[in-house]
Design a protein around this motif. Structure first.
Motif, PDB file in Angstrom:
ATOM      1  N   GLN A   1       1.238  31.475  -1.622  1.00  0.00           N
ATOM      2  CA  GLN A   1       2.075  31.076  -0.491  1.00  0.00           C
ATOM      3  C   GLN A   1       1.970  32.081   0.657  1.00  0.00           C
ATOM      4  O   GLN A   1       2.617  31.909   1.682  1.00  0.00           O
ATOM      5  CB  GLN A   1       3.539  30.967  -0.938  1.00  0.00           C
ATOM      6  CG  GLN A   1       3.813  29.788  -1.864  1.00  0.00           C
ATOM      7  CD  GLN A   1       3.684  28.451  -1.148  1.00  0.00           C
ATOM      8  OE1 GLN A   1       4.112  28.298  -0.014  1.00  0.00           O
ATOM      9  NE2 GLN A   1       3.078  27.481  -1.814  1.00  0.00           N
ATOM     10  N   GLU A   2       1.169  33.122   0.493  1.00  0.00           N
ATOM     11  CA  GLU A   2       1.007  34.151   1.516  1.00  0.00           C
ATOM     12  C   GLU A   2      -0.377  34.059   2.143  1.00  0.00           C
ATOM     13  O   GLU A   2      -1.363  33.818   1.454  1.00  0.00           O
ATOM     14  CB  GLU A   2       1.218  35.539   0.906  1.00  0.00           C
ATOM     15  CG  GLU A   2       2.638  35.765   0.384  1.00  0.00           C
ATOM     16  CD  GLU A   2       2.835  37.174  -0.129  1.00  0.00           C
ATOM     17  OE1 GLU A   2       1.877  37.959  -0.033  1.00  0.00           O
ATOM     18  OE2 GLU A   2       3.938  37.471  -0.604  1.00  0.00           O
ATOM     19  N   ALA A   3      -0.410  34.265   3.452  1.00  0.00           N
ATOM     20  CA  ALA A   3      -1.672  34.189   4.179  1.00  0.00           C
ATOM     21  C   ALA A   3      -2.458  35.483   4.027  1.00  0.00           C
ATOM     22  O   ALA A   3      -1.891  36.566   3.867  1.00  0.00           O
ATOM     23  CB  ALA A   3      -1.401  33.905   5.651  1.00  0.00           C
ATOM     24  N   VAL A   4      -3.776  35.367   4.104  1.00  0.00           N
ATOM     25  CA  VAL A   4      -4.677  36.516   4.044  1.00  0.00           C
ATOM     26  C   VAL A   4      -5.163  36.796   5.463  1.00  0.00           C
ATOM     27  O   VAL A   4      -5.725  35.912   6.121  1.00  0.00           O
ATOM     28  CB  VAL A   4      -5.867  36.254   3.108  1.00  0.00           C
ATOM     29  CG1 VAL A   4      -6.787  37.468   3.063  1.00  0.00           C
ATOM     30  CG2 VAL A   4      -5.376  35.907   1.706  1.00  0.00           C
ATOM     31  N   MET A   5      -4.942  38.007   5.954  1.00  0.00           N
ATOM     32  CA  MET A   5      -5.357  38.363   7.308  1.00  0.00           C
ATOM     33  C   MET A   5      -6.867  38.536   7.379  1.00  0.00           C
ATOM     34  O   MET A   5      -7.477  39.102   6.473  1.00  0.00           O
ATOM     35  CB  MET A   5      -4.662  39.652   7.750  1.00  0.00           C
ATOM     36  CG  MET A   5      -3.155  39.553   7.809  1.00  0.00           C
ATOM     37  SD  MET A   5      -2.368  41.151   8.179  1.00  0.00           S
ATOM     38  CE  MET A   5      -3.055  41.475   9.804  1.00  0.00           C
ATOM     39  N   TYR A   6      -7.449  38.030   8.464  1.00  0.00           N
ATOM     40  CA  TYR A   6      -8.870  38.248   8.701  1.00  0.00           C
ATOM     41  C   TYR A   6      -9.029  39.392   9.684  1.00  0.00           C
ATOM     42  O   TYR A   6      -8.532  39.327  10.824  1.00  0.00           O
ATOM     43  CB  TYR A   6      -9.534  36.989   9.255  1.00  0.00           C
ATOM     44  CG  TYR A   6     -10.991  37.200   9.591  1.00  0.00           C
ATOM     45  CD1 TYR A   6     -11.947  37.306   8.574  1.00  0.00           C
ATOM     46  CD2 TYR A   6     -11.426  37.321  10.907  1.00  0.00           C
ATOM     47  CE1 TYR A   6     -13.285  37.522   8.873  1.00  0.00           C
ATOM     48  CE2 TYR A   6     -12.760  37.526  11.219  1.00  0.00           C
ATOM     49  CZ  TYR A   6     -13.682  37.636  10.190  1.00  0.00           C
ATOM     50  OH  TYR A   6     -15.020  37.850  10.480  1.00  0.00           O
ATOM     51  N   LYS A   7      -9.714  40.446   9.286  1.00  0.00           N
ATOM     52  CA  LYS A   7      -9.886  41.630  10.117  1.00  0.00           C
ATOM     53  C   LYS A   7     -11.349  41.901  10.447  1.00  0.00           C
ATOM     54  O   LYS A   7     -11.682  42.959  10.970  1.00  0.00           O
ATOM     55  CB  LYS A   7      -9.296  42.849   9.407  1.00  0.00           C
ATOM     56  CG  LYS A   7      -7.794  42.746   9.163  1.00  0.00           C
ATOM     57  CD  LYS A   7      -7.253  43.998   8.508  1.00  0.00           C
ATOM     58  CE  LYS A   7      -5.762  43.897   8.279  1.00  0.00           C
ATOM     59  NZ  LYS A   7      -5.193  45.116   7.642  1.00  0.00           N
ATOM     60  N   GLY A   8     -12.215  40.940  10.126  1.00  0.00           N
ATOM     61  CA  GLY A   8     -13.642  41.139  10.373  1.00  0.00           C
ATOM     62  C   GLY A   8     -14.052  40.796  11.789  1.00  0.00           C
ATOM     63  O   GLY A   8     -13.229  40.558  12.677  1.00  0.00           O
ATOM     64  N   GLU A   9     -15.355  40.769  11.999  1.00  0.00           N
ATOM     65  CA  GLU A   9     -15.898  40.462  13.316  1.00  0.00           C
ATOM     66  C   GLU A   9     -15.770  38.979  13.606  1.00  0.00           C
ATOM     67  O   GLU A   9     -15.800  38.138  12.699  1.00  0.00           O
ATOM     68  CB  GLU A   9     -17.375  40.873  13.374  1.00  0.00           C
ATOM     69  CG  GLU A   9     -17.605  42.370  13.228  1.00  0.00           C
ATOM     70  CD  GLU A   9     -19.079  42.715  13.319  1.00  0.00           C
ATOM     71  OE1 GLU A   9     -19.908  41.766  13.324  1.00  0.00           O
ATOM     72  OE2 GLU A   9     -19.410  43.903  13.387  1.00  0.00           O
TER      73      GLU A   9
END
Length: 549
Positions: free
Chosen positions: A427-435
């Motif tokens: 139920q939790e989102a995964v942050m995208y920190k890539g290019e």
């Protein structure tokens, strides 16, 4: 034209609140902001463009130690813009005048600089002889309080010379200006004549909750207040308990009962502060908490120097434009597009966001964007390409949502654009920190989907092993039960032979009772041994009657 003005003002406000805490960064921002403000002033003041706004040019009033330096024209303008105006008429050559002017400047700072509805100024009677004569100033210094633009009957402040005492005196005067109504007709007539009025209804005007009301309104000079006893309002406003009612153009828009001593103060402050949303509030150490306590989701910030020449003009237009957005109904979501799920990139809005991203069978990768952002517009074609790549994938969905038009509750939102993956197993989102590249997006998606598939396979393998072990454990028990010896059934012929001697043989009948008991005991021990699985005795051969005898 008006929309372009709004965009210009919004662009001014895009700087994050972090910049407020960074003095050096702020200093670097002043020059371009002032240039933008000056350009805006020129646009608004252009006679060739009809913006629908009163574009009369206000006077630029200088400020010295928190006090406005007032001339006859400046005094007239300031009286029209404030409800309470505290003015010192002074002679700067006199020590006593300089001292009182300094204390009034401190009082302005204590009360809160830039507070709407309240102003502090000074008039040099050696220069402004016209004002000296109008207000009959015979000696300096002299303090006068002007209320709601009335310059005919200012209130004189005598024998108060210290800053904190001036603040107490001023707050007392503000609370006194809360109108006392004698009947419901007076209330109805007054609230119809004002855009906003807050009226307290009390059983007794001397009781504790009424005193709390009068004490609280001292800090809100920009608002209009009144009070009435409940017994004098019967039959009109349907109030039977101590309450506060908010009227806008004669109509009740808010009711708040004050019936709990432990919560009355908080409720009263909350009701009053909610009515400040229509004002332009100066962001400073005194007002910063107030701004956040108003529970307003969207703020527009204008950065400008108060000592700049176009300040008065810009602030006046800024206030006029802000009135257009008062009392507008806020929409938390756009309408769901008719073909929102027919394209490679799905179009999400507030109404369908949770249903889509928390689908337990889908991995949803979402771009949060602002349509006016250049960075966002550059990435939209790349997102379209990503959507085409995963268009036929069994679980992955590529989507986008305009975060400026839809209220979405997100933890740790970033600067636009930003991306989140909503996996099937969480139920939790995964942050995208890539290019922000095709390879970066694909690698991110493939790694998370692969990990989830491997975890699912491992879980399935464990479950299959557990089932197999249960089957193996069950097999020996079944075999053990199968190998238990069965007692051979007695033949009818043997039974008849055994029964017959018992009846016919005199020898058996002559057996003594102790011998019979001994025989039964031996028979019971044999049966007990047969019941034990580890020591399974071989079935004994049945003796016929002759051998037994």
């Amino acid at each position: 034209m008006l929309s372009s003005i709004r965009r210009a003002l919004i662009m001014v406000s895009l700087h994050s609140s972090k910049a407020l805490r960074q003095k050096r960064s702020m200093e670097l921002l002043w020059t371009p902001l002032l240039l933008l403000a000056a350009c805006l002033s020129e646009v608004l003041g252009s006679p060739e463009m009809d913006t629908g706004i009163n574009i009369s040019q206000p006077l630029h009033i200088l400020e010295d130690h928190n006090l406005m330096v007032l001339t006859p024209a400046g005094l007239t303008q300031t009286l029209n813009e404030t409800r309470f105006l505290m003015v010192i008429f002074h002679n700067p050559t006199l020590k006593q005048s300089r001292k009182l002017a300094k204390e009034l400047g401190k009082a302005a700072e204590i009360f809160g600089k830039g507070k709407n509805g309240l102003g502090f100024g000074k008039v040099d009677i050696t220069m402004e002889t016209e004002l000296k004569q109008e207000f009959d100033i015979t000696h300096a210094p002299e303090l006068k309080l002007f209320y709601e633009g009335n310059r005919l009957e200012p209130i004189s402040c005598k024998d108060v010379v210290e800053s904190t005492a001036l603040v107490v005196w001023l707050r007392r005067q503000i609370s006194k200006k809360a109108l006392l109504f004698n009947n419901s007709n007076e209330v109805a007539d007054f609230v119809k004549s004002r855009p906003l009025v807050i009226v307290g209804f009390f059983q007794d005007l001397e009781e504790e909750v009424a005193e709390l009301f009068y004490d609280t309104i001292k800090d809100f000079p920009e608002l209009t207040f009144g009070a009435i006893q409940i017994k004098n309002s019967f039959g009109r406003f349907h109030v039977i308990l101590d309450s506060v009612l908010v009227f806008k153009k004669g109509r009740v828009v808010k009711r708040q009962e004050l019936i709990n001593d432990s919560t009355n103060k908080d409720y009263l402050n909350q009701v009053i502060k909610q009515q400040l949303t229509g004002f332009v509030i100066e962001f400073n150490p005194e007002n910063k908490d107030l701004i956040y306590e108003m529970n307003i989701l969207n703020h527009m910030l204008l950065f400008i120097s108060k000592n700049s020449e176009p300040y008065s003009t810009i602030i006046r237009h800024y206030r006029q434009i802000s009135k257009e957005f008062q009392n507008k109904k806020h929409k938390s979501s756009e309408e769901i597009p008719k073909y929102w799920d027919q394209e490679p990139v799905k179009k999400l809005v507030g109404k369908n966001f949770n249903v889509v991203v928390f689908d337990k069978e889908k991995d949803v990768f979402v771009m949060f964007y602002a349509p006016w952002s250049e960075k966002c517009r550059v990435l939209l074609p790349l997102l379209e390409e990503l959507g085409i790549k995963y268009q036929n994938h069994s679980t992955v969905i590529i989507a986008k949502i305009d975060i400026t038009a839809n209220d979405i509750q997100l933890a740790n939102p970033e600067q636009y654009p930003f991306f989140r993956l909503f996996p099937t197993d969480s139920q939790e989102a995964v942050m995208y920190k890539g290019e922000h590249t095709m390879k970066g997006f694909c690698d991110f998606l493939e790694s998370h989907v692969k990990v989830r598939i491997e975890e699912d396979d491992e879980l399935l393998y464990i479950e299959q092993n557990e089932v197999a072990e249960e089957e193996v454990l069950a097999e020996p028990e079944m075999q053990h039960i199968d190998k238990l010896p069965e007692k051979p059934p007695l033949k009818v012929e043997d039974t008849s032979k055994q029964d017959r001697p018992a009846k016919e043989s005199p020898a058996l009948g002559s057996i003594s009772q102790p011998e019979e008991l001994e025989r039964r005991k031996e028979t019971a021990e044999k049966e007990k041994k047969v019941a034990q699985p580890k020591e399974q005795p071989k079935p004994e051969r049945k003796l016929d009657i002759k051998e037994e005898l």
